[in-house]
Design an enzyme around this catalytic site. Structure first.
Site, PDB file in Angstrom:
ATOM      1  N   LYS A  38     -70.200  39.338   3.104  1.00 54.28           N
ATOM      2  CA  LYS A  38     -69.073  40.089   3.622  1.00 54.28           C
ATOM      3  C   LYS A  38     -69.602  40.982   4.723  1.00 54.28           C
ATOM      4  O   LYS A  38     -70.476  41.822   4.505  1.00 54.28           O
ATOM      5  CB  LYS A  38     -68.445  40.920   2.516  1.00 54.28           C
TER       6      LYS A  38
ATOM      7  N   LYS B 171     -66.983  36.017   4.714  1.00 53.62           N
ATOM      8  CA  LYS B 171     -65.811  36.782   5.157  1.00 53.62           C
ATOM      9  C   LYS B 171     -66.215  37.724   6.276  1.00 53.62           C
ATOM     10  O   LYS B 171     -67.213  38.439   6.109  1.00 53.62           O
ATOM     11  CB  LYS B 171     -65.306  37.577   3.962  1.00 53.62           C
TER      12      LYS B 171
HETATM   13  C1  PBG Z   1     -62.522  45.559   0.396  1.00 50.12           C
HETATM   14  C2  PBG Z   1     -61.693  44.492   0.953  1.00 50.12           C
HETATM   15  C3  PBG Z   1     -61.555  44.210   2.309  1.00 50.12           C
HETATM   16  C4  PBG Z   1     -60.677  43.152   2.425  1.00 50.12           C
HETATM   17  C5  PBG Z   1     -60.325  42.759   1.141  1.00 50.12           C
HETATM   18  N1  PBG Z   1     -60.945  43.606   0.224  1.00 50.12           N
HETATM   19  C6  PBG Z   1     -62.260  44.828   3.449  1.00 50.12           C
HETATM   20  C7  PBG Z   1     -62.057  46.241   3.703  1.00 50.12           C
HETATM   21  O1  PBG Z   1     -60.975  46.802   3.527  1.00 50.12           O
HETATM   22  O2  PBG Z   1     -63.050  46.839   4.120  1.00 50.12           O
HETATM   23  C8  PBG Z   1     -60.242  42.577   3.729  1.00 50.12           C
HETATM   24  C9  PBG Z   1     -59.250  41.493   3.676  1.00 50.12           C
HETATM   25  C10 PBG Z   1     -58.546  41.253   4.963  1.00 50.12           C
HETATM   26  O3  PBG Z   1     -58.826  41.875   5.993  1.00 50.12           O
HETATM   27  O4  PBG Z   1     -57.669  40.398   4.941  1.00 50.12           O
HETATM   28  N2  PBG Z   1     -63.045  45.319  -0.856  1.00 50.12           N
END
Ligand code: PBG
Length: 336
Positions: A206, A260
């Site tokens: 991530k 991701k």
């Molecule tokens: C954090 C989380 C994120 C996303 C899903 N869970 C990243 C964040 O807010 O830093 C991003 C998903 C998206 O952008 O569609 N656990």
């Protein structure tokens, strides 16, 4: 000289790749990758209440839904042949605190939804996230102490969250927090409580990405988040580090891995699939979705076409499946 005939056969050695592209049927014959509804996972946003939806201004076309409505979306997804959904809660601000303790509440919004959807649409897989960000009052994925996201305390909390989700009926736990050791900790706690069959899909790579902006509006962390997530998400400049994470997740017991965001990280998807030989998923995140929607609405690009092209690119890179806010529309656009 300008009118000299060009001997293309001499240049190409009679190799003319256009031959295979002449007709629709030849193109279909040589097509290397296909997208089907089996490749899609639907992220869903949840709010409290009944029979109500809210728009998300940064994500046109995506809604936050109460549990009853989200269950209907899950039913629609199942009817389209989509294998799984991934719910994300917009938690009431008064339930958020420094340690994200609401994640351990067996009756929190995610757990309520899991129970409801497992009852109403048992044929769809439910993948839940136990990262703390929807539950903390500072918007970080872990526990914040004196300006530091403390790893080991966060891991314990995230594992407790995973356990209540498994107890509610989640099929797969997908922690998105990037804390060190959380996969092994979740595995241990699940197994110790009889949940050997609950899987783990690790958000392995991530990245500390700007593509998450619209999601933070969706779950209401945008205004809360203090600082950035650079001490726990991967630097976008790095690629080896994604493989270090992948090996750690594998040895800690992850069943599936994830990259991701997706579109700007196709090289990571390719490398991870090639080197790990495990199921690798990709999350086409909110910013990727919104760029396609907003540019399409502005008439700058063909939205339907880019929706499918971007998903095909992620598949071609090696992804076994894609979390995408376009899942329902893409499934409808596919040949049945
Ligand atoms: C954090 C989380 C994120 C996303 C899903 N869970 C990243 C964040 O807010 O830093 C991003 C998903 C998206 O952008 O569609 N656990």
């Amino acid at each position: 000289m300008p009118n000299e005939p060009i001997d293309v056969d001499a240049i190409t050695g009679h190799r003319r790749p256009r031959r295979n592209r002449q007709f629709d049927w030849t193109r279909r014959m040589v097509r290397e990758n296909t997208l089907t509804s089996d490749d899609l996972i639907v992220p869903l946003f949840l709010i409290e209440g009944t029979d109500r939806s809210e728009e998300i201004s940064a994500m046109p076309g995506v809604l936050r839904n109460t549990i009853d409505r989200a269950v209907e979306l899950a039913r629609e997804a199942a009817d389209l042949g989509i294998p799984a959904i991934a719910p994300f809660p917009n938690v009431a601000v008064e339930k958020r605190d420094r340690t994200g303790s609401e994640v351990t509440n067996a009756d929190n919004l995610i757990c309520q939804f899991v129970r409801a959807v497992k009852k109403a649409v048992p044929q769809i897989g439910v993948i839940t996230d136990s990262a703390l960000d929807p539950f903390t009052d500072h918007g970080h994925d872990g526990v914040l102490r004196e300006g530091v996201i403390v790893n080991d305390e966060s891991v314990a909390q995230i594992a407790r969250g995973a356990l209540v989700q498994a107890e509610a009926g989640a099929d797969i736990i997908a922690p998105s927090d990037m804390m060190d050791g959380r996969i092994g900790a979740i595995r241990q706690l699940l197994d110790a409580n009889g949940h050997q069959d609950v899987g783990i899909l690790s958000y392995t790579a991530k990245y500390a990405s700007g593509f998450y902006g619209p999601y933070r509006e969706a779950i209401g962390t945008g205004d809360l988040l203090r600082g950035d997530k650079n001490t726990y998400y991967i630097d976008p400049a790095n690629s080896d580090e994604a493989l270090v994470e992948a090996h750690a997740d594998f040895s800690e017991g992850a069943d599936m891995l994830m990259v991701k965001p997706a579109g700007a990280y196709l090289d990571i998807i390719y490398r991870m699939k090639t080197e790990m030989q495990m199921p690798v998923f990709a999350y086409q995140v909110s910013g990727e979705y919104s760029m396609i929607e907003l540019a399409g609405a502005a008439g700058v690009i063909d939205r339907d076409r880019l929706m499918m092209e971007s998903l095909m690119a992620i598949k071609r890179a090696g992804a076994d499946g894609i979390l995408t806010y376009h899942a329902l529309d893409a499934a409808k656009a596919m040949p049945a």
